[in-house]
Design an enzyme around this catalytic site. Structure first.
Site, PDB file in Angstrom:
ATOM      1  N   HIS A  53      62.224  94.014  28.172  1.00 56.71           N
ATOM      2  CA  HIS A  53      61.076  93.581  28.964  1.00 56.71           C
ATOM      3  C   HIS A  53      61.380  93.708  30.461  1.00 56.71           C
ATOM      4  O   HIS A  53      62.527  93.847  30.881  1.00 56.71           O
ATOM      5  CB  HIS A  53      60.724  92.135  28.635  1.00 56.71           C
ATOM      6  CG  HIS A  53      60.175  91.961  27.249  1.00 56.71           C
ATOM      7  ND1 HIS A  53      59.671  90.761  26.788  1.00 56.71           N
ATOM      8  CD2 HIS A  53      60.032  92.829  26.220  1.00 56.71           C
ATOM      9  CE1 HIS A  53      59.258  90.898  25.534  1.00 56.71           C
ATOM     10  NE2 HIS A  53      59.477  92.147  25.175  1.00 56.71           N
ATOM     11  N   GLU A  55      61.294  91.549  32.914  1.00 60.73           N
ATOM     12  CA  GLU A  55      62.124  90.502  33.505  1.00 60.73           C
ATOM     13  C   GLU A  55      63.612  90.782  33.272  1.00 60.73           C
ATOM     14  O   GLU A  55      64.445  90.592  34.170  1.00 60.73           O
ATOM     15  CB  GLU A  55      61.754  89.140  32.903  1.00 60.73           C
ATOM     16  CG  GLU A  55      60.317  88.722  33.163  1.00 60.73           C
ATOM     17  CD  GLU A  55      59.340  89.156  32.072  1.00 60.73           C
ATOM     18  OE1 GLU A  55      58.326  88.461  31.879  1.00 60.73           O
ATOM     19  OE2 GLU A  55      59.592  90.198  31.413  1.00 60.73           O
ATOM     20  N   ALA A 158      34.443 117.054  29.423  1.00 59.79           N
ATOM     21  CA  ALA A 158      34.272 117.940  30.581  1.00 59.79           C
ATOM     22  C   ALA A 158      33.089 118.863  30.322  1.00 59.79           C
ATOM     23  O   ALA A 158      32.988 119.470  29.251  1.00 59.79           O
ATOM     24  CB  ALA A 158      35.544 118.758  30.811  1.00 59.79           C
ATOM     25  N   ARG A 186      45.833 110.938  29.878  1.00 57.30           N
ATOM     26  CA  ARG A 186      46.578 110.972  28.620  1.00 57.30           C
ATOM     27  C   ARG A 186      47.846 110.129  28.691  1.00 57.30           C
ATOM     28  O   ARG A 186      48.209 109.446  27.727  1.00 57.30           O
ATOM     29  CB  ARG A 186      46.947 112.418  28.268  1.00 57.30           C
ATOM     30  CG  ARG A 186      45.776 113.283  27.850  1.00 57.30           C
ATOM     31  CD  ARG A 186      46.220 114.723  27.680  1.00 57.30           C
ATOM     32  NE  ARG A 186      45.101 115.597  27.298  1.00 57.30           N
ATOM     33  CZ  ARG A 186      45.161 116.917  27.254  1.00 57.30           C
ATOM     34  NH1 ARG A 186      46.289 117.526  27.591  1.00 57.30           N
ATOM     35  NH2 ARG A 186      44.108 117.620  26.888  1.00 57.30           N
ATOM     36  N   THR A 198      37.554 120.533  16.593  1.00 53.78           N
ATOM     37  CA  THR A 198      38.057 120.861  17.931  1.00 53.78           C
ATOM     38  C   THR A 198      39.369 121.629  17.843  1.00 53.78           C
ATOM     39  O   THR A 198      39.586 122.601  18.577  1.00 53.78           O
ATOM     40  CB  THR A 198      38.242 119.574  18.756  1.00 53.78           C
ATOM     41  OG1 THR A 198      36.964 118.974  18.983  1.00 53.78           O
ATOM     42  CG2 THR A 198      38.896 119.853  20.094  1.00 53.78           C
ATOM     43  N   LEU A 206      47.064 118.918  23.676  1.00 56.31           N
ATOM     44  CA  LEU A 206      46.783 117.493  23.907  1.00 56.31           C
ATOM     45  C   LEU A 206      48.025 116.726  24.354  1.00 56.31           C
ATOM     46  O   LEU A 206      48.267 115.592  23.934  1.00 56.31           O
ATOM     47  CB  LEU A 206      46.183 116.854  22.645  1.00 56.31           C
ATOM     48  CG  LEU A 206      44.858 117.452  22.169  1.00 56.31           C
ATOM     49  CD1 LEU A 206      44.368 116.725  20.915  1.00 56.31           C
ATOM     50  CD2 LEU A 206      43.794 117.400  23.256  1.00 56.31           C
ATOM     51  N   ARG A 209      51.421 117.760  30.570  1.00 50.61           N
ATOM     52  CA  ARG A 209      52.203 118.934  30.964  1.00 50.61           C
ATOM     53  C   ARG A 209      52.255 119.101  32.485  1.00 50.61           C
ATOM     54  O   ARG A 209      52.329 120.215  32.982  1.00 50.61           O
ATOM     55  CB  ARG A 209      51.608 120.194  30.317  1.00 50.61           C
ATOM     56  CG  ARG A 209      51.622 120.149  28.810  1.00 50.61           C
ATOM     57  CD  ARG A 209      51.206 121.470  28.174  1.00 50.61           C
ATOM     58  NE  ARG A 209      49.893 121.925  28.568  1.00 50.61           N
ATOM     59  CZ  ARG A 209      48.751 121.478  28.045  1.00 50.61           C
ATOM     60  NH1 ARG A 209      48.772 120.526  27.100  1.00 50.61           N
ATOM     61  NH2 ARG A 209      47.581 121.946  28.449  1.00 50.61           N
TER      62      ARG A 209
END
Length: 361
Positions: A53, A55, A158, A186, A198, A206, A209
């Site tokens: 974590h 902290e 888009a 992403r 798709t 996906l 990059r």
């Protein structure tokens, strides 16, 4: 210390938290800053996969003398329960830190409100709710996930200036800056969800990059009701390198066996109104510690999820290009659909060159 300084250092903790979004899951992304004599002497953020974590990361580089009488600023209430790691409040108490300031209570019932009492009982000064309203925005998806027991869902689409999704000659509609912004989006989620349609049409990667974000590519979830996915697609071939889920509703044991051989996690999903049951899918992904999803798909998937109100937020990229006869898959009603489904709209017209980005939430 003055409230002005407390806000400044909490602000730094919030920046650290935001920088870790997307890869700290299933734990929330937290930032921690240790201050002594008005100087930052250490800082930390939640590590990949949520451990250690923030902290702990901030404290581990400090000597005992450094920690003594210092102040720790934390973007979220420190945990006080035993999970996969010991409670952070125990680490804070043993460090001899004098004062703790955090921005907002955790909604996890195992810790919510308890840390304040525990630290106070050990004579540590505690101040909370500094920049609370800002932190509500930062942790909105985490709080939603904890309450609803399913991931927070972002949508992304888009289109050209004249509302086409595709250019018949070129793969990309938007410009380089819009594409880079997509990669940043992403990097801030645990999982990207798309459809086999798709994948079969575009063969996307996906992934993230752009330089500095290669490590942040999210997991992949694929909707493939009738198991039509192309066996030679990039995502199938590379599933062994990135955890990939595929949801289906079909009887094709040979195809399922093949997908499993490629290390894809195949899950049979029920139907709802003749489509894969998306609520079932979200709850199943939540069980795999997915807390945030970015949906990148075509007209059918996006409009279906919009009409059924599954999106929590949506990003619409609008290219400066007009495609006319070169365009395909027109979605002329997208702005009206989005306007009717969301309460707030934010326009970003400056940083994407001639492209525009509209954020619905």
């Amino acid at each position: 210390m003055s409230i002005k300084k407390d806000k400044y250092f909490i602000g730094l903790a919030n920046i650290l938290a935001r920088n870790s979004f997307g890869y700290s899951g299933p734990n929330p992304s937290v930032g921690a800053v240790v201050v002594k004599n008005n100087n930052v002497i250490s800082f930390g953020a939640t590590s990949k996969s949520g451990r250690p974590h923030a902290e702990v990361n901030a404290l581990k580089v400090l000597s005992n003398n450094d920690k003594k009488n210092s102040t720790m600023y934390i973007s979220l209430e420190p945990c006080s329960h035993y999970g996969k790691t010991p409670p952070c409040v125990n680490k804070i108490i043993s460090s001899k830190i004098k004062r703790v300031v955090y921005s907002i209570n955790d909604t996890d019932p195992r810790s919510s409100g308890k840390s304040f009492r525990i630290l106070n009982s050990k004579k540590i000064q505690v101040k909370k709710n500094v920049l609370k309203n800002l932190s509500k925005l930062i942790y909105k998806d985490y709080f939603y996930t904890k309450t609803k027991k399913k991931p927070y869902v972002y949508g992304k689409l888009a289109i050209s200036k004249d509302y086409y999704l595709k250019d018949k000659k070129n793969f990309y509609i938007t410009n380089k800056k819009s594409l880079e912004t997509t990669h940043i989006l992403r990097s801030k989620v645990n999982c990207i969800l798309t459809s086999s349609k798709t994948i079969n049409e575009d063969n996307p990667k996906l992934s993230c990059r752009i330089t500095g974000l290669e490590y942040a590519s999210p997991k992949i979830a694929i909707l493939d009701r009738n198991l039509k996915i192309n066996k030679n697609s990039y995502l199938v071939k590379n599933a062994k390198n990135n955890k990939t889920f595929l949801f289906y509703n079909s009887i094709d044991y040979k195809k399922v066996k093949f997908l499993k051989s490629k290390k894809i996690i195949t899950i049979h999903a029920p139907l709802y109104q003749n489509n894969l049951d998306f609520d079932f899918i979200l709850k199943k992904l939540f069980k795999f510690e997915i807390s945030s999803i970015l949906v990148e798909g075509g007209k059918t998937l996006i409009t279906s999820l919009l009409n059924n109100e599954f999106f929590n937020e949506f990003y619409l990229f609008i290219s400066s290009k007009t495609l006319s006869k070169k365009g395909s898959a027109k979605i002329s009603n997208i702005k009206r659909l989005l306007f009717n489904k969301f309460k707030y709209v934010k326009f970003n017209e400056t940083f994407l060159d001639k492209d525009n980005l509209i954020h619905y939430y």
